[in-house]
Design an enzyme around this catalytic site. Structure first.
Site, PDB file in Angstrom:
ATOM      1  N   LEU A 131     -64.735  -7.756  -7.479  1.00 35.80           N
ATOM      2  CA  LEU A 131     -64.319  -8.902  -8.987  1.00 35.80           C
ATOM      3  C   LEU A 131     -63.457  -7.271  -9.384  1.00 35.80           C
ATOM      4  CD1 LEU A 131     -66.068 -11.292 -10.288  1.00 35.80           C
ATOM      5  CD2 LEU A 131     -64.184 -11.388  -8.381  1.00 35.80           C
ATOM      6  N   ASP A 132     -61.822  -7.328 -10.452  1.00 34.00           N
ATOM      7  CA  ASP A 132     -61.816  -5.903 -10.815  1.00 34.00           C
ATOM      8  C   ASP A 132     -62.256  -6.140 -12.143  1.00 34.00           C
ATOM      9  OD1 ASP A 132     -59.576  -6.411  -9.506  1.00 34.00           O
ATOM     10  OD2 ASP A 132     -58.294  -7.744 -11.154  1.00 34.00           O
ATOM     11  N   LYS A 133     -62.763  -4.866 -12.521  1.00 35.68           N
ATOM     12  CA  LYS A 133     -63.859  -4.455 -13.927  1.00 35.68           C
ATOM     13  C   LYS A 133     -63.826  -5.055 -14.471  1.00 35.68           C
ATOM     14  CE  LYS A 133     -64.959  -0.665 -17.320  1.00 35.68           C
ATOM     15  NZ  LYS A 133     -63.645   0.570 -17.413  1.00 35.68           N
ATOM     16  N   THR A 135     -62.908  -8.784 -14.813  1.00 33.11           N
ATOM     17  CA  THR A 135     -63.040 -10.284 -14.385  1.00 33.11           C
ATOM     18  C   THR A 135     -64.930 -10.453 -14.217  1.00 33.11           C
ATOM     19  OG1 THR A 135     -61.093  -9.638 -13.485  1.00 33.11           O
ATOM     20  CG2 THR A 135     -62.069 -11.603 -12.775  1.00 33.11           C
ATOM     21  N   ARG A 230     -53.569 -12.445 -10.425  1.00 30.98           N
ATOM     22  CA  ARG A 230     -52.407 -11.739 -12.242  1.00 30.98           C
ATOM     23  C   ARG A 230     -51.334 -11.672 -11.710  1.00 30.98           C
ATOM     24  NH1 ARG A 230     -56.567  -6.600 -13.294  1.00 30.98           N
ATOM     25  NH2 ARG A 230     -55.283  -6.431 -15.245  1.00 30.98           N
TER      26      ARG A 230
END
Length: 308
Positions: A131-133, A135, A230
């Protein structure tokens, strides 16, 4: 190579000050023959400089990724699999300049033990997706190497159902969006629909609720491209609230309002379907309610009780 001139001080002191290292490290470099004074190697740390040029070849140190037992909420655990509710602001694995405070540090502490070889950015024991930082939400990992390939295969063969919640600025079109994603042609830290070396990307969107120009959106990515949800929401004219990379900063939340809400995956050993659900985090809850939004019945039924 670092070069400088000093006069009237010990060689080890001058090296330590010039390179902002400890005296002990400077002495080790000198004794290893990595420091030249004028045209010769000087091996004595106590040598007193007389204004000569000093040339230092420092040892390039590879940073260590050390075990850290971090307080990350656990959603599910058995002898093979661990599912975490990743908080926002936490990296899944180390990145250049960030070698602590990641999910990998936790895995090293609890299951895998220290890893000393290889570039730190490639030390990813147990990691099968990320997961993105900023998110939050469900992140499933392998507790040992015996099930790692089974989990990875489930993602690779698209046997995983992923459901995200996002708050958007704008109301996106519902349904399945197929729009290939590649690297942005000018801003290389961003992804872009139709960008460089674009790859097939598919996301299904459903608007769960609206309040004024904002929407609470369910996103089901059918592929796993970088920043996929996104980028697709920006393409639909409804960027995620607080997403400074693809939209704009928001006074209501300090990160993109994107949460990995649910993940269903076959267990790598038993084959039974694991249904993993991460409740809506408080910052997203507070943002949606500050905008005047109401929570749809299905979200409340699945365990959300409102901002506290």
């Amino acid at each position: 190579m670092v070069r400088f001139r000093r006069e009237g001080v010990r060689l080890d002191q001058a090296v330590a000050e010039a390179l902002s290292v400890s005296r002990a490290k400077a002495q080790a470099w000198i004794q290893a023959g990595r420091v030249r004074v004028g045209d010769r190697v000087v091996l004595k740390p106590a040598y007193r400089l007389k204004g000569e040029e000093v040339a230092v070849e420092p040892v390039e140190e590879v940073p260590m990724v050390l075990p850290e037992d971090l307080p990350i909420p656990i959603l599910y655990e058995d002898e093979d699999v661990l599912a975490l509710n990743k908080p926002p602001g936490l990296l899944t694995h180390p990145a250049p300049g960030v070698y602590s405070g990641t999910v990998v540090n936790l895995l090293l502490a609890r299951y895998y033990g220290p890893v000393e070889k290889g570039p730190p950015e490639l030390i990813r024991p147990g990691i099968v997706h990320r997961l993105d930082k900023d998110t939050s939400g469900v992140l499933v990992v392998a507790k040992h190497g015996g099930v790692l390939e089974g989990l990875a295969r489930a993602f690779r063969d698209r046997l995983v159902m992923k459901r995200y919640l996002a708050i958007t600025e704008g109301h996106p079109r519902e349904g399945v969006l197929i729009a290939p994603i590649g690297r942005h042609p000018r801003e290389r830290h961003k992804m872009h629909v139709g960008g460089l070396a674009a790859r097939y990307a598919e996301t299904e969107f459903q608007v769960l609720a609206t309040t004024g120009p904002y929407a609470l959106v369910e996103a089901r990515p059918h592929t796993g491209r970088t920043h996929q949800i996104r980028v697709h929401l920006k393409y639909l004219g409804a960027p995620i609230l607080g997403d400074e990379l693809y939209g704009r900063k928001s006074p209501h939340i300090g990160r993109q309002a994107l949460h990995a809400y649910e993940l269903r995956i076959p267990h790598p050993r038993t084959g039974r379907i694991l249904e993993l659900l991460a409740p809506v985090p408080q910052d997203m809850a507070a943002a949606w309610e500050a905008l005047g939004g109401r929570w749809p019945e299905e979200v409340v039924r699945e365990g959300y009780t409102g901002a506290q």
